[in-house]
Design a protein around this motif. Structure first.
Motif, PDB file in Angstrom:
ATOM      1  N   LEU A   1       0.841  -1.194   0.000  1.00  5.35           N
ATOM      2  CA  LEU A   1       0.000   0.000   0.000  1.00  5.35           C
ATOM      3  C   LEU A   1       0.879   1.248   0.000  1.00  5.35           C
ATOM      4  O   LEU A   1       1.935   1.271   0.643  1.00  5.35           O
ATOM      5  N   TYR A   2       0.424   2.262  -0.716  1.00  4.95           N
ATOM      6  CA  TYR A   2       1.115   3.546  -0.733  1.00  4.95           C
ATOM      7  C   TYR A   2       0.239   4.549   0.004  1.00  4.95           C
ATOM      8  O   TYR A   2      -0.971   4.645  -0.250  1.00  4.95           O
ATOM      9  N   GLY A   3       0.852   5.277   0.945  1.00  2.81           N
ATOM     10  CA  GLY A   3       0.066   6.180   1.758  1.00  2.81           C
ATOM     11  C   GLY A   3       0.811   7.442   2.119  1.00  2.81           C
ATOM     12  O   GLY A   3       1.986   7.629   1.780  1.00  2.81           O
ATOM     13  N   SER A   4       0.107   8.329   2.822  1.00  6.03           N
ATOM     14  CA  SER A   4       0.708   9.583   3.258  1.00  6.03           C
ATOM     15  C   SER A   4       0.161   9.963   4.628  1.00  6.03           C
ATOM     16  O   SER A   4      -0.980   9.653   4.981  1.00  6.03           O
ATOM     17  N   HIS A   5       1.024  10.642   5.377  1.00 10.20           N
ATOM     18  CA  HIS A   5       0.633  11.283   6.626  1.00 10.20           C
ATOM     19  C   HIS A   5       1.206  12.688   6.573  1.00 10.20           C
ATOM     20  O   HIS A   5       2.424  12.885   6.724  1.00 10.20           O
ATOM     21  N   GLY A   6       0.361  13.634   6.282  1.00  8.07           N
ATOM     22  CA  GLY A   6       0.852  14.994   6.069  1.00  8.07           C
ATOM     23  C   GLY A   6       1.775  15.031   4.868  1.00  8.07           C
ATOM     24  O   GLY A   6       1.411  14.591   3.771  1.00  8.07           O
ATOM     25  N   GLU A   7       2.978  15.521   5.069  1.00  6.52           N
ATOM     26  CA  GLU A   7       3.964  15.599   3.990  1.00  6.52           C
ATOM     27  C   GLU A   7       4.699  14.283   3.765  1.00  6.52           C
ATOM     28  O   GLU A   7       5.372  14.106   2.756  1.00  6.52           O
ATOM     29  N   ALA A   8       4.606  13.376   4.723  1.00  8.56           N
ATOM     30  CA  ALA A   8       5.366  12.121   4.658  1.00  8.56           C
ATOM     31  C   ALA A   8       4.684  11.108   3.754  1.00  8.56           C
ATOM     32  O   ALA A   8       3.509  10.768   3.942  1.00  8.56           O
ATOM     33  N   LEU A   9       5.431  10.609   2.746  1.00  6.13           N
ATOM     34  CA  LEU A   9       4.956   9.531   1.882  1.00  6.13           C
ATOM     35  C   LEU A   9       5.554   8.216   2.373  1.00  6.13           C
ATOM     36  O   LEU A   9       6.764   8.136   2.630  1.00  6.13           O
ATOM     37  N   VAL A  10       4.733   7.187   2.512  1.00  8.17           N
ATOM     38  CA  VAL A  10       5.206   5.907   3.029  1.00  8.17           C
ATOM     39  C   VAL A  10       4.770   4.771   2.120  1.00  8.17           C
ATOM     40  O   VAL A  10       3.810   4.888   1.356  1.00  8.17           O
ATOM     41  N   GLU A  11       5.498   3.678   2.214  1.00 10.47           N
ATOM     42  CA  GLU A  11       5.173   2.447   1.489  1.00 10.47           C
ATOM     43  C   GLU A  11       5.024   1.344   2.513  1.00 10.47           C
ATOM     44  O   GLU A  11       5.949   1.058   3.265  1.00 10.47           O
TER      45      GLU A  11
ATOM     46  N   ASN B   1      10.135   4.627   5.254  1.00  5.61           N
ATOM     47  CA  ASN B   1       9.982   5.993   5.754  1.00  5.61           C
ATOM     48  C   ASN B   1       9.219   6.021   7.078  1.00  5.61           C
ATOM     49  O   ASN B   1       8.614   7.037   7.438  1.00  5.61           O
ATOM     50  N   SER B   2       9.260   4.919   7.825  1.00  8.53           N
ATOM     51  CA  SER B   2       8.507   4.839   9.084  1.00  8.53           C
ATOM     52  C   SER B   2       9.039   5.807  10.138  1.00  8.53           C
ATOM     53  O   SER B   2       8.320   6.135  11.094  1.00  8.53           O
ATOM     54  N   LYS B   3      10.275   6.259   9.989  1.00  4.67           N
ATOM     55  CA  LYS B   3      10.809   7.206  10.978  1.00  4.67           C
ATOM     56  C   LYS B   3      10.043   8.526  10.954  1.00  4.67           C
ATOM     57  O   LYS B   3      10.127   9.305  11.905  1.00  4.67           O
ATOM     58  N   ARG B   4       9.289   8.785   9.885  1.00  6.89           N
ATOM     59  CA  ARG B   4       8.463   9.991   9.806  1.00  6.89           C
ATOM     60  C   ARG B   4       7.132   9.817  10.539  1.00  6.89           C
ATOM     61  O   ARG B   4       6.342  10.757  10.627  1.00  6.89           O
ATOM     62  N   LEU B   5       6.898   8.610  11.048  1.00 10.29           N
ATOM     63  CA  LEU B   5       5.630   8.319  11.715  1.00 10.29           C
ATOM     64  C   LEU B   5       5.843   8.106  13.206  1.00 10.29           C
ATOM     65  O   LEU B   5       6.928   7.709  13.644  1.00 10.29           O
ATOM     66  N   LYS B   6       4.788   8.332  13.971  1.00 10.00           N
ATOM     67  CA  LYS B   6       4.821   8.020  15.399  1.00 10.00           C
ATOM     68  C   LYS B   6       3.513   7.333  15.783  1.00 10.00           C
ATOM     69  O   LYS B   6       2.549   7.304  14.995  1.00 10.00           O
ATOM     70  N   ASN B   7       3.470   6.753  16.956  1.00  9.38           N
ATOM     71  CA  ASN B   7       2.270   6.056  17.408  1.00  9.38           C
ATOM     72  C   ASN B   7       1.062   6.984  17.372  1.00  9.38           C
ATOM     73  O   ASN B   7       1.153   8.171  17.702  1.00  9.38           O
ATOM     74  N   ASN B   8      -0.073   6.432  16.939  1.00  7.74           N
ATOM     75  CA  ASN B   8      -1.367   7.118  16.824  1.00  7.74           C
ATOM     76  C   ASN B   8      -1.484   8.001  15.586  1.00  7.74           C
ATOM     77  O   ASN B   8      -2.525   8.638  15.391  1.00  7.74           O
ATOM     78  N   ASP B   9      -0.457   8.043  14.745  1.00 12.02           N
ATOM     79  CA  ASP B   9      -0.600   8.718  13.453  1.00 12.02           C
ATOM     80  C   ASP B   9      -1.536   7.906  12.567  1.00 12.02           C
ATOM     81  O   ASP B   9      -1.622   6.675  12.675  1.00 12.02           O
ATOM     82  N   VAL B  10      -2.225   8.605  11.661  1.00  9.66           N
ATOM     83  CA  VAL B  10      -3.101   7.945  10.692  1.00  9.66           C
ATOM     84  C   VAL B  10      -2.507   8.102   9.296  1.00  9.66           C
ATOM     85  O   VAL B  10      -2.158   9.218   8.884  1.00  9.66           O
ATOM     86  N   VAL B  11      -2.372   6.997   8.592  1.00  6.56           N
ATOM     87  CA  VAL B  11      -1.871   6.992   7.215  1.00  6.56           C
ATOM     88  C   VAL B  11      -3.058   6.775   6.283  1.00  6.56           C
ATOM     89  O   VAL B  11      -3.814   5.807   6.444  1.00  6.56           O
ATOM     90  N   LYS B  12      -3.222   7.667   5.305  1.00  3.76           N
ATOM     91  CA  LYS B  12      -4.284   7.530   4.303  1.00  3.76           C
ATOM     92  C   LYS B  12      -3.689   6.960   3.023  1.00  3.76           C
ATOM     93  O   LYS B  12      -2.653   7.438   2.539  1.00  3.76           O
ATOM     94  N   PHE B  13      -4.324   5.951   2.476  1.00  6.84           N
ATOM     95  CA  PHE B  13      -3.793   5.256   1.310  1.00  6.84           C
ATOM     96  C   PHE B  13      -4.374   5.838   0.022  1.00  6.84           C
ATOM     97  O   PHE B  13      -5.480   6.371  -0.002  1.00  6.84           O
ATOM     98  N   TYR B  14      -3.583   5.704  -1.056  1.00  8.07           N
ATOM     99  CA  TYR B  14      -3.999   6.251  -2.343  1.00  8.07           C
ATOM    100  C   TYR B  14      -3.548   5.330  -3.471  1.00  8.07           C
ATOM    101  O   TYR B  14      -2.729   4.418  -3.268  1.00  8.07           O
ATOM    102  N   THR B  15      -4.081   5.559  -4.656  1.00  4.61           N
ATOM    103  CA  THR B  15      -3.688   4.823  -5.858  1.00  4.61           C
ATOM    104  C   THR B  15      -3.420   5.835  -6.965  1.00  4.61           C
ATOM    105  O   THR B  15      -3.408   7.046  -6.724  1.00  4.61           O
ATOM    106  N   ASP B  16      -3.243   5.335  -8.178  1.00  2.00           N
ATOM    107  CA  ASP B  16      -3.067   6.225  -9.320  1.00  2.00           C
ATOM    108  C   ASP B  16      -4.361   6.959  -9.665  1.00  2.00           C
ATOM    109  O   ASP B  16      -4.344   7.973 -10.353  1.00  2.00           O
ATOM    110  N   LYS B  17      -5.502   6.451  -9.157  1.00  2.00           N
ATOM    111  CA  LYS B  17      -6.796   7.051  -9.499  1.00  2.00           C
ATOM    112  C   LYS B  17      -7.525   7.643  -8.296  1.00  2.00           C
ATOM    113  O   LYS B  17      -8.510   8.360  -8.470  1.00  2.00           O
ATOM    114  N   ILE B  18      -7.076   7.302  -7.097  1.00  4.46           N
ATOM    115  CA  ILE B  18      -7.722   7.813  -5.886  1.00  4.46           C
ATOM    116  C   ILE B  18      -6.669   8.554  -5.056  1.00  4.46           C
ATOM    117  O   ILE B  18      -5.707   7.941  -4.590  1.00  4.46           O
TER     118      ILE B  18
END
Length: 361
Positions: free
Chosen positions: A67-77, A95-112
């Motif tokens: 899954l490909y996702g983002s939390h704010g400016e941080a892009l994660v795989e 890129n998990s070092k950009r995340l901390k506990n209780n953060d929410v990652v929203k997933f996206y695709t090429d179309k969403i």
């Protein structure tokens, strides 16, 4: 045992990013005879088998667990690798070092886009080398559908793919087909049993017509199978557990074949590891429905298998250690040197080999 024993230099241009087409035109390194190394193609495999042989396949089916996702400016795989329950998974996150506990990652695709996404996960706990515990924002019954919409095939890290964009769907479509065996049945793997990727319907029919038994077991392969060993000694390496099933019927067929003196040939290291996990010290195979974290290194005496069909593996990987246990370290070092010299293609989309087991109980 020192891990450096299993290191070797591999030219980067031998790492396969796409499979050969058709699948059975891949090369096959024949190590089925003592002391001999022969170059063949995979479509010749039926010629190397005998009536009464039993081929044991892993019929797990890969789920779209990347899954490909983002939390704010941080892009994660995010690569899922082990289910905890219906909505919680352990995952490896780039890129998990950009995340901390209780953060929410929203997933996206090429179309969403992430802004329009209706799929996200909560970071519950970062667990160091064991990855990150995440929980999805949907019910267990909805999760499979969400993964089909947002997920991509969890290719190993040495196969390079771009992030989702308008020009990435060609890769997604082909990997959906290429990174699945023709006999895949039971969903649950987050990595393909890649030895089986070379089989075509035509090869399967020729094998069946020759009087060779086809037996199917299930091991849901985890992403941990790709990880190199980072310790200096094999005794300090921790294997990730994977869930496997061997039915009573499958065990009976294999035990009867062994009693009759027929060869048991594991298609892939995943099938081999499951068989060896379920066998007792007398070589009798038992039904199995559990997790296994078996780690096989040279010195191990095999209880079930006579031969192994497998791809070419990473330096210092648990899988190269396993094939060295099957045939001997020197034999496999020489075979890999031959493969490199003759431009065999390595890893998941690469070429194949058939190896005689010389270390048995």
């Amino acid at each position: 045992m020192k891990v450096d024993i299993f290191d070797f230099d591999l030219p980067k241009d031998l790492i396969a990013n796409q499979p050969v087409s058709p699948r059975d035109n891949s090369k096959l390194l024949d190590l089925s005879q003592d002391g001999l190394i022969c170059d063949k193609h995979f479509y010749e495999l039926p010629d190397l088998l005998q009536e009464g042989d039993v081929l044991v396949f892993n019929d797990t089916k890969v789920i779209p667990a990347r899954l490909y996702g983002s939390h704010g400016e941080a892009l994660v795989e995010v690569t899922l690798y082990h289910p905890i329950d219906g909505t919680r998974w352990l995952a490896f996150i780039k890129n998990s070092k950009r995340l901390k506990n209780n953060d929410v990652v929203k997933f996206y695709t090429d179309k969403i886009s992430a802004q329009n996404s209706d799929f996200s996960a909560l970071i519950e706990e970062k667990r160091g080398e064991d990855g990150v515990l995440i929980s999805f924002d949907c019910s267990a019954s909805e999760l499979a559908g969400k993964l089909q919409t947002y997920g991509f095939m969890p290719l190993p890290p040495y196969i390079k793919r771009s992030r989702p964009s308008s020009d990435s769907m060609w890769y997604k479509f082909n990997d959906d087909e290429n990174y699945q065996t023709v006999y895949a049945k039971h969903e649950g793997a987050v990595a393909a049993p890649t030895a089986g990727l070379h089989f075509t319907d035509d090869v399967m029919k020729k094998i069946d017509a020759k009087g060779i038994k086809l037996v199917f077991v299930t091991l849901h392969v985890g992403a941990g199978t790709f990880l190199p060993v980072k310790t200096e000694d094999t005794k300090d390496h921790k294997m990730h557990a994977e869930y496997g099933i061997i039915t009573n019927d499958a065990a009976n067929i294999i035990n009867k074949a062994k009693q009759n003196g027929n060869r048991i040939i594991a298609v892939g290291t995943t099938s081999l590891r499951l068989l060896e996990s379920a066998a007792d010290n007398k070589g009798i195979l038992h039904p199995f429905n559990d997790e296994t974290a078996i780690f096989i290194t040279p010195g191990y005496k095999f209880k079930v298998i006579d031969m192994l069909i497998t791809n070419f593996h990473l330096p210092k990987s648990t899988l190269f250690m396993l094939v060295s246990a099957v045939a001997g370290v020197e034999r496999m070092q020489n075979a890999y040197a031959h493969a490199i010299e003759n431009k065999y293609r390595f890893y998941s989309y690469g070429d194949s080999s058939i190896i005689k087991c010389v270390n048995k109980i």
